[in-house]
Enzyme design. Sequence first.
Site, mmCIF file in Angstrom:
data_model
loop_
_atom_site.group_PDB
_atom_site.id
_atom_site.type_symbol
_atom_site.label_atom_id
_atom_site.label_comp_id
_atom_site.label_asym_id
_atom_site.label_seq_id
_atom_site.Cartn_x
_atom_site.Cartn_y
_atom_site.Cartn_z
ATOM 1 C CG HIS A 179 -2.001 -0.778 1.470
ATOM 2 N ND1 HIS A 179 -2.447 -1.133 2.687
ATOM 3 C CD2 HIS A 179 -2.791 -1.301 0.393
ATOM 4 C CE1 HIS A 179 -3.713 -1.930 2.424
ATOM 5 N NE2 HIS A 179 -3.735 -2.181 0.869
ATOM 6 N NE ARG A 240 -5.294 -9.523 2.885
ATOM 7 C CZ ARG A 240 -4.890 -8.376 2.032
ATOM 8 N NH1 ARG A 240 -3.795 -7.924 2.270
ATOM 9 N NH2 ARG A 240 -5.569 -7.618 1.435
#
Length: 404
Positions: A179, A240
Amino acid sequence: MNVLVINAGSSSLKYQLIHIESRQVLAKGICERVGGEDSFHKHGIDDNELVIDTPMKDHNDAMALVLEALTSGPNKVIDSLDQIDAIGHRVVQGGRYFDRSVFIDDDVIAKIDELAELAPLHNKAALMGIRACQQTMPGKPMVAVFDTSYFQTLPQKAFMYPVPYEYYEKYALRKYGAHGTSHRYVAARAAQFLDESLDDLKMITCHLGNGCSMTAIDHGIAIDTSMGLTPLDGLMMGTRCGAIDPAIVPFVMEHEGLSADEINDVMNKRSGLLGISGISNDLRTVRTASEEGNERAQLAYEMYSHSVKKYLGQYIAEMGGVDVIVLTAGVGENCDKMRRMIFSGLQTMGIILDLEKNREGSGEREISTDDSLVQILIIPTNEELMIALDTLDVVEQLRLEGAL
Ligand code: ADP
């Protein structure tokens, strides 16, 4: 100048055509289920979106469809491919090789391929996108923008894992983060919003979407981030698990009779909000269920905010304080309830959320009280724009040097 931004997944190809000077998105879309049955192509902006079921045997087919849609038909935005000046590719793993965005040549392609060992699905997909562009638009300047390059400034004490050193030497096992394009974008925008220099600020950026990560940026330098060797580490996410006791892995493998691939699947696709709530990975659905009294949904909600709080504490300690906390992505930008839970109880640290500002407004804004020592900002992320701007920078620099 128009830049085509490409984000290729293993069976998808997402794109945006961005006019740089006006920052305007001229067209965007996605080809889904590339190489499979039921493939389709979505092209257009908002109300003008067209969805066409059409076969695509590979990324070359998908790319050809994208270029056709950009230059002809009802949602055409340019007359010819000459009006695409450059192409920016999102690449997930840049490893130790890339600490910035780079012009794509044969050597860069070979390195992206070599790094596929660390991100098999993602880097191979990016290569498919790059090759499809080479085939359909030969000679067009292309730039690779890596999710990991922003974190190449991490000190060794932050990026190493306390496992035998030889794994680092043999396999390059270390924290790479992810990210990065989003964290870099919102950090720069936040400094602009405050009319201050990033170099003067201690900042924590929180990308809270389906995937979640946080970064500590000390006077403009990323010094720690929550994702690790892969995007599985760190915060609890939609599906996740984030950081867990590593001993859970062999325990579950043994007791459930799972292979390495299967346990990987559990941790990536069946954990997080979905795993705890048993309902959904979508925070909106979890929120509704928790408000209707579903206890596991409430627990999932609480664990998610607790996870963010832990990293805030960690990064404040690492930097010896914080001036600005930035929230972005689906949850960070939109969920006032989650923001309230994250910041509850932090008043004694000088972090005070303004409950009214938190509930209202849209776009870039400050949501802390006037007397909060730490400014809390919401900055909508825009990774595609960041990729387009990087592409422009790299190409212009090479032109200045006479290399293009
Ligand atoms: P991705 O990581 O897939 O890009 P996004 O940044 O789009 O994800 O974020 C998706 C998450 O944001 C989902 O969990 C979704 O529920 C959440 N979200 C989006 N809008 C809201 C909202 N208004 N309230 C709560 N959660 C929201």
